[in-house]
Design an enzyme around this catalytic site. Structure first.
Site, PDB file in Angstrom:
ATOM      1  N   SER A 143       0.831  -1.104  -0.113  1.00 50.32           N
ATOM      2  CA  SER A 143      -0.037   0.182  -0.016  1.00 50.32           C
ATOM      3  C   SER A 143       0.845   1.147   0.020  1.00 50.32           C
ATOM      4  O   SER A 143       2.137   1.145   0.604  1.00 50.32           O
ATOM      5  CB  SER A 143      -0.863  -0.073   1.290  1.00 50.32           C
ATOM      6  OG  SER A 143      -1.564   1.141   1.621  1.00 50.32           O
ATOM      7  N   TYR A 156      -2.276  -1.067  10.305  1.00 48.52           N
ATOM      8  CA  TYR A 156      -2.300  -1.204   8.885  1.00 48.52           C
ATOM      9  C   TYR A 156      -1.076  -0.592   8.461  1.00 48.52           C
ATOM     10  O   TYR A 156      -0.221  -1.445   7.641  1.00 48.52           O
ATOM     11  CB  TYR A 156      -3.439  -0.506   8.553  1.00 48.52           C
ATOM     12  CG  TYR A 156      -3.651  -0.705   6.837  1.00 48.52           C
ATOM     13  CD1 TYR A 156      -4.347  -1.823   6.355  1.00 48.52           C
ATOM     14  CD2 TYR A 156      -3.002   0.062   6.138  1.00 48.52           C
ATOM     15  CE1 TYR A 156      -4.490  -2.006   5.174  1.00 48.52           C
ATOM     16  CE2 TYR A 156      -3.301   0.207   4.505  1.00 48.52           C
ATOM     17  CZ  TYR A 156      -3.895  -1.117   4.034  1.00 48.52           C
ATOM     18  OH  TYR A 156      -4.020  -1.138   2.469  1.00 48.52           O
TER      19      TYR A 156
END
Length: 261
Positions: A143, A156
């Site tokens: 990401s 995350y």
């Protein structure tokens, strides 16, 4: 050039994972779809991909928070197609947002397990077969948050940073084995889940769709345009191609300029 290769894509019944599976199927790969459910719809999705692309496809359920289940997924995929797994795409992931001092411990543990540790377990299981074959491609879907951070996403961001470290280490270990390991770092991708959030954001901010997309959802993405599922899939397929045989240990940002800021 990928005809007959076996590709396992974790978390692949929707969104980015499904887009990657579709693109690799177009390239001639036999596909293993994965999620934690085991329904008729899951198996029907695999059958549809097989029919659409003239390849073989199977659905194999596995709980990616369970290391033994991750390893079993690779073993079952090899048994299903009677060959070692050639391509592994680690895509499974979950999200939870909260301030660090209020972050539920169980949510932290689940995000780290699924978003990061599962990559270790699947890679560990797949590498021996790749080394024996002298060819393999590992692509970890990270990401933009593997390269930068946002508030309230401690688990995350930590997991995705860890995925990039794992990617580099595996690449170095396998550099002379014909096996590459890379990461793709998407920005904001227009998945079905994100699409559903747009009307909610429009109501909450009393804005038009265009204004919500441009000024709220894509505030940190300089192009002010979503990354498409297809673009992530095509980038992943490129990393599996012969053209990318000397690309290893790196991350490719598909983020509309997010990490250039």
């Amino acid at each position: 050039m990928l005809n007959g290769k076996t590709a396992v894509i974790t978390g692949s019944t929707s969104g980015i994972g499904l887009g990657v599976a579709e693109e690799l199927a177009k390239q001639g790969c036999n596909i293993v779809l994965n999620s934690f459910t085991d329904t008729d719809a899951d198996h029907a999705l695999a059958a549809r991909i097989a029919s659409d692309h003239g390849i073989q496809a199977a659905y194999i359920s596995a709980d990616m928070s369970d290391g033994e289940a991750c390893a079993a997924l690779i073993e079952k995929a090899a048994d299903r197609f009677d060959r070692a797994v050639d391509i592994l795409v680690n895509n499974a992931g979950i999200q939870f947002v909260a301030p660090v001092d209020e972050f539920p411990v169980e949510k932290w543990d689940a995000i780290i397990a699924i978003n990061m540790t599962s990559n270790f377990h699947t890679i560990r299981a797949a590498v021996p077969g790749m080394k024996a074959a002298g060819w393999g491609r590992i692509v970890n879907i990270a990401s933009a948050h593997g390269l930068t951070a946002s508030p309230y996403k401690s688990a995350y961001v930590t997991a995705k940073h860890g995925v990039l470290g794992l990617t580099k280490t595996v690449a170095l270990e396998l550099a002379e084995q014909g096996v590459t390991c890379n990461a793709v770092c998407p920005g904001y991708v227009l998945t079905p889940l994100v699409e559903k959030q747009i009307p909610e954001q429009m109501a909450a901010h009393k804005m038009s769709r265009d204004d919500v997309v441009r000024n709220v959802m894509l505030q940190r993405q300089p192009t002010r345009d979503f990354v498409s599922i297809e673009q992530v899939g095509q980038t992943t397929a490129f990393l599996c191609s012969d053209a990318a045989s000397q690309i290893t240990g790196t991350s490719i940002s598909v983020d509309g300029g997010w990490t250039a800021l």
